[in-house]
Scaffold this active site. Structure first.
Site, PDB file in Angstrom:
ATOM      1  N   SER A  39      47.868  42.349  40.037  1.00 31.66           N
ATOM      2  CA  SER A  39      46.530  42.297  39.461  1.00 31.66           C
ATOM      3  C   SER A  39      45.844  43.661  39.557  1.00 31.66           C
ATOM      4  CB  SER A  39      45.729  41.176  40.137  1.00 31.66           C
ATOM      5  OG  SER A  39      44.670  40.749  39.304  1.00 31.66           O
ATOM      6  N   GLU A  43      30.368  43.777  47.289  1.00 35.69           N
ATOM      7  CA  GLU A  43      29.273  44.481  46.608  1.00 35.69           C
ATOM      8  C   GLU A  43      29.842  45.543  45.668  1.00 35.69           C
ATOM      9  OE1 GLU A  43      26.139  43.496  46.695  1.00 35.69           O
ATOM     10  OE2 GLU A  43      26.764  41.931  48.087  1.00 35.69           O
ATOM     11  N   HIS A  93      48.770  33.025  38.281  1.00 37.28           N
ATOM     12  CA  HIS A  93      48.508  34.452  38.456  1.00 37.28           C
ATOM     13  C   HIS A  93      48.989  34.954  39.818  1.00 37.28           C
ATOM     14  CE1 HIS A  93      46.600  38.300  37.912  1.00 37.28           C
ATOM     15  NE2 HIS A  93      45.708  38.103  38.862  1.00 37.28           N
TER      16      HIS A  93
END
Length: 202
Positions: free
Chosen positions: A28, A124, A183
């Site tokens: 990924s 974040e 995935h």
């Protein structure tokens, strides 16, 4: 938080560890980082394995942004025992992420720091740069080395429309599909995952 920055991290780290050239496997976001490194510095990468990702923009149907939002929303009181913390986080994640295996995979990133449970990954920074993470930097060059694109049979991350760009950037690319894997191939079908990699490296 960009693929260029993560590739640079690897360019600095791999020689320090004495791991050049290396076989680089990335899944990924890690796969996009590995592909970019191979394109930028092919002499560092002996062979490349990209796991269920392609060198194009990840489609907006990706669940990545909703997973990040769900992880950021998890609220665990201080001083909760580890077993209870994981259970609480799992319950909270389950409202967005129905697949238990995916939740368990994400929960491996829940760690205890000074009596509080926090996510190991920088949510974040990921949230701020999600547009860069879903994209892939345009590249004129190609990587000449052996490359395996290992795909999950039940995953939509690598589509037939991506094949032309894969072949342009990675002319030696082989594609192999692991049936019944989503995935997270390495979590869904670990034995098939390892067998495919061993076969490619043999």
């Amino acid at each position: 938080m960009s693929y260029e920055a993560m590739s640079q991290d690897l360019q600095d780290l791999l020689p320090q560890l004495g791991l050049v050239p290396c076989v680089l496997i990335g899944h990924s976001m890690g796969g996009k980082t590995a592909m970019l490194l191979a394109l930028q510095r092919p002499e560092l990468v002996e062979r490349l394995i990209a796991v269920d990702i392609s060198p194009v923009e990840t489609t907006p149907s990706s669940s990545f942004p909703s997973y990040m939002a769900a992880m950021r929303a998890v609220d665990i009181p201080d001083e909760v025992p580890r077993s209870s913390a994981r259970k609480l986080a799992d319950e909270q994640l389950s409202t967005v992420i129905q697949d238990m295996a995916e939740r368990q995979f994400l929960l491996t990133n829940l760690v205890e720091v000074d009596g509080r449970f926090v996510w190991r990954v920088n949510l974040e920074a990921l949230a701020q740069h999600v547009d860069k993470i879903l994209a892939f930097p345009p590249r004129p060059e190609s990587y000449p080395g052996p490359t395996l694109f290992l795909l999950g049979g039940n995953s939509q991350y690598v589509r037939p429309s991506h094949h032309a760009e894969i072949r342009r950037l990675f002319p030696q690319a082989q594609m192999q599909t692991v049936p019944n894997a989503g995935h997270w191939i390495h979590a869904d079908c670990p034995q098939d995952f390892v067998a495919a990699i061993r076969g490619f490296l043999a």
